[in-house]
Design a protein around this motif. Structure first.
Motif, short mmCIF file in Angstrom:
data_model
loop_
_atom_site.label_atom_id
_atom_site.label_comp_id
_atom_site.label_asym_id
_atom_site.label_seq_id
_atom_site.Cartn_x
_atom_site.Cartn_y
_atom_site.Cartn_z
N SER A 1 79.91 -46.73 35.92
CA SER A 1 80.20 -45.59 36.80
C SER A 1 78.96 -44.68 36.88
N ILE A 2 78.49 -44.43 38.10
CA ILE A 2 77.36 -43.52 38.31
C ILE A 2 77.79 -42.50 39.36
N ARG A 3 77.81 -41.22 39.01
CA ARG A 3 78.27 -40.21 39.96
C ARG A 3 77.24 -39.12 40.12
N TYR A 4 77.25 -38.50 41.30
CA TYR A 4 76.35 -37.37 41.57
C TYR A 4 77.17 -36.09 41.59
N LEU A 5 76.78 -35.11 40.78
CA LEU A 5 77.45 -33.80 40.75
C LEU A 5 76.49 -32.78 41.34
N GLN A 6 76.92 -32.14 42.42
CA GLN A 6 76.00 -31.21 43.10
C GLN A 6 76.22 -29.77 42.64
N GLU A 7 75.15 -29.13 42.17
CA GLU A 7 75.23 -27.71 41.79
C GLU A 7 75.30 -26.86 43.06
N MET B 1 77.64 -47.38 26.51
CA MET B 1 77.38 -46.36 27.55
C MET B 1 78.44 -46.52 28.64
N LYS B 2 79.21 -45.44 28.88
CA LYS B 2 80.35 -45.58 29.80
C LYS B 2 80.08 -44.98 31.18
N GLU B 3 79.24 -43.96 31.27
CA GLU B 3 79.09 -43.30 32.57
C GLU B 3 77.72 -42.60 32.64
N ILE B 4 77.16 -42.60 33.84
CA ILE B 4 75.89 -41.89 34.07
C ILE B 4 76.16 -40.85 35.15
N LEU B 5 75.82 -39.60 34.86
CA LEU B 5 76.02 -38.51 35.82
C LEU B 5 74.67 -37.99 36.28
N LEU B 6 74.49 -37.85 37.58
CA LEU B 6 73.28 -37.22 38.10
C LEU B 6 73.65 -35.79 38.48
N ILE B 7 72.85 -34.83 38.04
CA ILE B 7 73.12 -33.43 38.38
C ILE B 7 71.92 -32.86 39.11
N GLY B 8 72.17 -32.24 40.27
CA GLY B 8 71.07 -31.63 41.03
C GLY B 8 71.63 -30.81 42.16
N PHE B 9 70.74 -30.27 43.00
CA PHE B 9 71.27 -29.51 44.13
C PHE B 9 70.75 -30.03 45.47
N TYR B 10 70.53 -31.35 45.53
CA TYR B 10 70.32 -31.99 46.83
C TYR B 10 71.67 -32.06 47.54
N VAL C 1 58.61 -46.18 42.44
CA VAL C 1 57.52 -46.30 41.46
C VAL C 1 57.61 -47.70 40.87
N ALA C 2 56.55 -48.47 40.97
CA ALA C 2 56.54 -49.86 40.53
C ALA C 2 57.64 -50.65 41.24
N GLY C 3 57.85 -50.34 42.54
CA GLY C 3 58.74 -51.16 43.36
C GLY C 3 60.21 -50.77 43.36
N VAL C 4 60.63 -49.89 42.43
CA VAL C 4 62.04 -49.46 42.47
C VAL C 4 62.09 -47.94 42.42
N PRO C 5 63.19 -47.34 42.93
CA PRO C 5 63.27 -45.87 42.91
C PRO C 5 63.08 -45.33 41.49
N MET C 6 62.37 -44.20 41.41
CA MET C 6 62.05 -43.57 40.12
C MET C 6 63.27 -43.52 39.19
N LEU C 7 64.43 -43.16 39.76
CA LEU C 7 65.65 -42.99 38.95
C LEU C 7 66.16 -44.31 38.38
N GLN C 8 65.82 -45.41 39.05
CA GLN C 8 66.37 -46.69 38.59
C GLN C 8 65.85 -47.04 37.20
N HIS C 9 64.61 -46.63 36.90
CA HIS C 9 64.07 -46.89 35.56
C HIS C 9 64.93 -46.19 34.52
N HIS C 10 65.35 -44.93 34.83
CA HIS C 10 66.21 -44.19 33.89
C HIS C 10 67.55 -44.91 33.73
N ILE C 11 68.11 -45.31 34.88
CA ILE C 11 69.46 -45.91 34.85
C ILE C 11 69.43 -47.23 34.10
#
Length: 422
Positions: free
Chosen positions: A79-85, A50-59, A31-41
């Motif tokens: 630090s950016i980590r993905y936690l899978q449900e 801000m020390k850490e960003i965690l992504l939570i989902g079930f992909y 979206v606007a040239g960068v992945p949707m999530l990058q705007h959040h990050i």
């Protein structure tokens, strides 16, 4: 210290985003040239401490997601980590399931953001608002004003106008409750887990009474909005910070073009280097346009307003593009015309072809109007919407494609209007 949690959902979600979500998980759609999530990050990394960003989902962790995380960590030095449900646990169940990860290092507070919203993300303002309102462990919801009719599609917040305390919270009410709606962006302290835990315990007991089998997963599925906020309202714990800046949901592909417009507009302040300008020997630019440096564009093309051009795109002579997203590897041949459209990865539009959609923008005369998440069909007819070409679609020369959705890997041989081409 602070942390942020971004809820990214999973493959069963984002169905209204097809055929685009077949190729790429919806949160990584550009979206606007960068992945949707990058705007959040980007917004999270601007918050001090801000020390850490965690992504939570079930992909399932896939190559694209891993590559995105790796690049983002290197770019933002955080630090950016993905936690899978293990299953879809709902907006509250996911953060409760991973509460140990969120609380490790004992943050004093953490943000929770839904991935499918586009916003200016006034996170520092929410922090200072929280310090001024309620006790130190109060929770903050970001709210905005909608019009009366559209407010029914969102979580509605009744506030105490002097203290901004949330007195009453109803998710998607059937009659008008309030024109302040929930933006899906929250600031919590670790205390929130006591409230989620209590709901989890209660769910478990209810399940045991009902049925002993498979109750666990249903007990673990907790919705922040209906299960937590409704109970917290009116208890001096929940406050609403109202933002006047832009906000929109990104539910359907049509809303991605609108979100793209809002973000491109914001680039004037945040990333002027991402906006193309009228250079000698370059294409004619009108309004806000993002062009990836690897795109190859004929100088006689006219682009804008609200256009973003992805990697390796080729645009021929005399091409006109407006209010559209052109994804990587697409080719627009000479004199084609693309309006209100998303052109999928590696698709080709022939010479003199016209590909056009109908924008689903909010009413420009109503400052509080939001984008309608229209259903695909109304009264048995396809609702006119933006035109979407899936990946690897070929449009021949001199045809018109109007208000249509074309699934991936199609070679069209004539004009179409108001159709889904399977």
């Amino acid at each position: 210290m602070l942390k942020a949690v971004i809820l990214i959902g999973g493959p069963q979600k984002g169905t209204r985003f097809r055929p685009l979500s077949f190729e790429v998980p919806k949160p990584l759609f550009p979206v606007a040239g960068v992945p949707m999530l990058q705007h959040h990050i980007e917004a999270c990394t601007k918050v001090p401490n801000m020390k850490e960003i965690l992504l939570i989902g079930f992909y399932q962790p896939n190559e694209e997601l891993n590559r995105f995380l790796l690049n983002a960590q290197q770019e933002f030095k955080i630090s950016i980590r993905y936690l899978q449900e293990y299953a879809a646990l709902g907006t509250g169940g996911g953060i409760y399931h991973f509460r140990d990860q969120i609380l490790s290092g004992s943050p004093e507070a953490f943000f929770v953001l839904n991935a499918d919203v586009c916003s200016e993300f006034p996170l520092p303002e929410m922090l200072s608002f929280q310090k001024e309102h309620g006790e130190p462990s109060s929770f903050v919801i970001l709210g905005t004003t909608a019009n009366r009719k559209q407010s029914l599609n969102y979580g509605c917040i009744v506030e105490n106008q002097e203290t901004n305390e949330v007195l009453h919270y109803v998710e998607k009410p059937s009659t008008f409750v309030s024109d302040i709606i929930n933006c899906g962006i929250y600031l919590f302290t670790p205390d929130i887990f006591q409230h989620i835990g209590a709901v989890f315990q209660k769910n478990q007991q209810d399940m045991l009474l009902e049925e002993p089998t498979n109750g666990w997963q249903r007990a673990a599925s907790i919705r922040l909005e209906q299960d937590i906020f409704t109970g917290l309202a009116g208890q001096n714990r929940l406050y609403v910070y109202k933002t006047l800046s832009f906000w929109s949901q990104i539910k359907s592909a049509g809303s991605a073009i609108y979100a793209s417009r809002l973000y491109l507009n914001q680039y004037h302040k945040t990333h002027p280097e991402r906006l193309a300008s009228n250079d000698e020997g370059g294409p004619r630019i009108s309004g806000n346009v993002y062009i990836h440096p690897t795109a190859n564009i004929d100088p006689t093309a006219v682009l804008g307003p609200n256009v973003s051009i992805g990697t390796g795109v080729t645009i021929g002579a005399g091409v006109r593009v407006r209010e559209s997203i052109i994804l990587h590897g697409a080719t627009l041949q000479d004199h084609s015309c693309v309006l209100n459209c998303i052109v999928g990865w590696d698709s080709t539009i022939g010479k003199w072809a016209r590909v056009e959609g109908t924008p689903s923008d909010p009413n420009p005369n109503d400052p509080y109007a939001k984008i309608d998440s229209e259903t695909l069909f109304r009264d048995g007819k396809l609702t006119p919407s933006i035109t979407i070409l899936g990946c690897n679609v070929t449009i021949p020369s001199e045809v018109i494609i109007l208000n249509s959705i074309v699934l991936p890997h199609k070679d069209l041989n004539r004009s179409f209007k108001n159709q889904i081409i399977l």
